[in-house]
Design an enzyme around this catalytic site. Structure first.
Site, PDB file in Angstrom:
ATOM      1  N   TYR A  42       0.821  -1.207   0.000  1.00 53.19           N
ATOM      2  CA  TYR A  42       0.000   0.000   0.000  1.00 53.19           C
ATOM      3  C   TYR A  42       0.856   1.259   0.000  1.00 53.19           C
ATOM      4  O   TYR A  42       0.341   2.366  -0.228  1.00 53.19           O
ATOM      5  CB  TYR A  42      -0.914   0.044   1.232  1.00 53.19           C
ATOM      6  CG  TYR A  42      -1.898  -1.088   1.359  1.00 53.19           C
ATOM      7  CD1 TYR A  42      -2.113  -2.002   0.315  1.00 53.19           C
ATOM      8  CD2 TYR A  42      -2.625  -1.263   2.536  1.00 53.19           C
ATOM      9  CE1 TYR A  42      -3.019  -3.040   0.455  1.00 53.19           C
ATOM     10  CE2 TYR A  42      -3.529  -2.301   2.678  1.00 53.19           C
ATOM     11  CZ  TYR A  42      -3.720  -3.185   1.644  1.00 53.19           C
ATOM     12  OH  TYR A  42      -4.612  -4.224   1.793  1.00 53.19           O
ATOM     13  N   HIS A 100       0.697 -11.535   2.154  1.00 54.24           N
ATOM     14  CA  HIS A 100      -0.403 -10.858   1.470  1.00 54.24           C
ATOM     15  C   HIS A 100      -1.075 -11.758   0.424  1.00 54.24           C
ATOM     16  O   HIS A 100      -2.309 -11.870   0.385  1.00 54.24           O
ATOM     17  CB  HIS A 100       0.118  -9.574   0.809  1.00 54.24           C
ATOM     18  CG  HIS A 100      -0.947  -8.559   0.566  1.00 54.24           C
ATOM     19  ND1 HIS A 100      -0.667  -7.231   0.348  1.00 54.24           N
ATOM     20  CD2 HIS A 100      -2.292  -8.663   0.498  1.00 54.24           C
ATOM     21  CE1 HIS A 100      -1.805  -6.568   0.164  1.00 54.24           C
ATOM     22  NE2 HIS A 100      -2.798  -7.420   0.245  1.00 54.24           N
TER      23      HIS A 100
END
Length: 268
Positions: A42, A100
């Site tokens: 991110y 992730h």
């Protein structure tokens, strides 16, 4: 180690612009959120840290989770970049560190021992997995020395993830639900609109309340505006009737809003 894990967390996906992320996370913390979710991918871990610094809330009261990017899943890369994430977040240790996506460089023989080592070293307190198929999840649980604390997947009334929710209950970990309002597709679902009208709420709040009604499920909605941050938080006070839950359970649409090339479910 923080024990501030809250079932309704605050997601920071796409809050990439520094001030937007700082403002959103700060407002979320001031509203009452204590579980903050970010990721290396991110590109906002430093902004999350700055937002925490901008509040009067002690870091010990917060539960901060981040995720290893797919490029950082070899043993050496996982260990090295997790240390960097810890420092960017400004914490003594990461409360929850996820893999992730189990794609590209993910190798159970490399990645999972790195997670164990990071907990042993004190870089992370807890291990998480994200976007794993049930079989991949089972393999990882069997290989890891430390318990899996959470499995993060897309989950909402249009993608109920029944099998993975059942596994969370059976194995004792949390299912952390990202995209819990399906990027507001829930607003187009008649049942959710009807239940919302009944409770003087929004379909998004109904979706979050439905997830909170499920055992061992923790939604992490993302919101940038003050209104949405506060509206999502208010879903904690929405008590759905059993018949409301049954109607939502019976929704027969199955839609995934997050789908990437090489995702585990596309390779089953």
């Amino acid at each position: 180690m923080s024990d501030a894990f809250d079932r309704l967390g605050y997601g920071t996906y796409e809050l990439r612009h520094g001030e937007e992320c700082v403002s959103g996370v700060r407002r979320a913390i001031e509203t009452g959120y204590r579980h903050i979710d970010t990721a290396q991918g991110y590109d906002n871990e430093a902004s999350v840290s700055a937002a925490i610094d901008a509040t009067d809330v002690d870091r010990e009261e917060l539960f901060v989770a981040t995720k290893l990017s797919t490029d950082n899943l070899s043993y050496d890369d996982a260990v090295a970049t997790a240390r960097v994430s810890r420092d960017r977040l400004g914490v003594d240790s990461i409360d929850l560190l996820y893999v992730h996506w189990p794609i590209h460089t993910y190798d159970p023989a490399e990645t999972l021992p790195a997670l164990d080592a990071l907990v042993d070293e004190g870089v992370a307190d807890r291990i998480g997995l994200s976007n794993f198929r049930p079989d991949q999840l089972a393999e990882a649980v069997d290989r890891l020395d430390h318990d899996v604390f959470a499995h993060q997947v897309e989950c909402h009334p249009l993608l109920g993830q029944e099998e993975l929710r059942e596994l969370a209950v059976e194995r004792g970990h949390w299912l952390v639900a990202y995209s819990p309002i399906a990027r507001n597709r829930v607003a187009d679902v008649d049942v959710l609109r009807e239940v919302a009208a009944k409770h003087d709420a929004s379909p998004a709040q109904v979706s979050l309340a439905w997830l909170l009604s499920k055992e061992r499920v923790a939604p992490i909605p993302k919101a940038a505006s003050v209104g949405h941050i506060e509206e999502n938080w208010a879903a904690r006070d929405l008590d759905l009737d059993p018949e409301d839950v049954e109607r939502i359970d019976a929704i027969d649409r199955r839609e995934r809003v997050v789908d990437v090339e090489g995702a585990s479910w596309n390779r089953a």
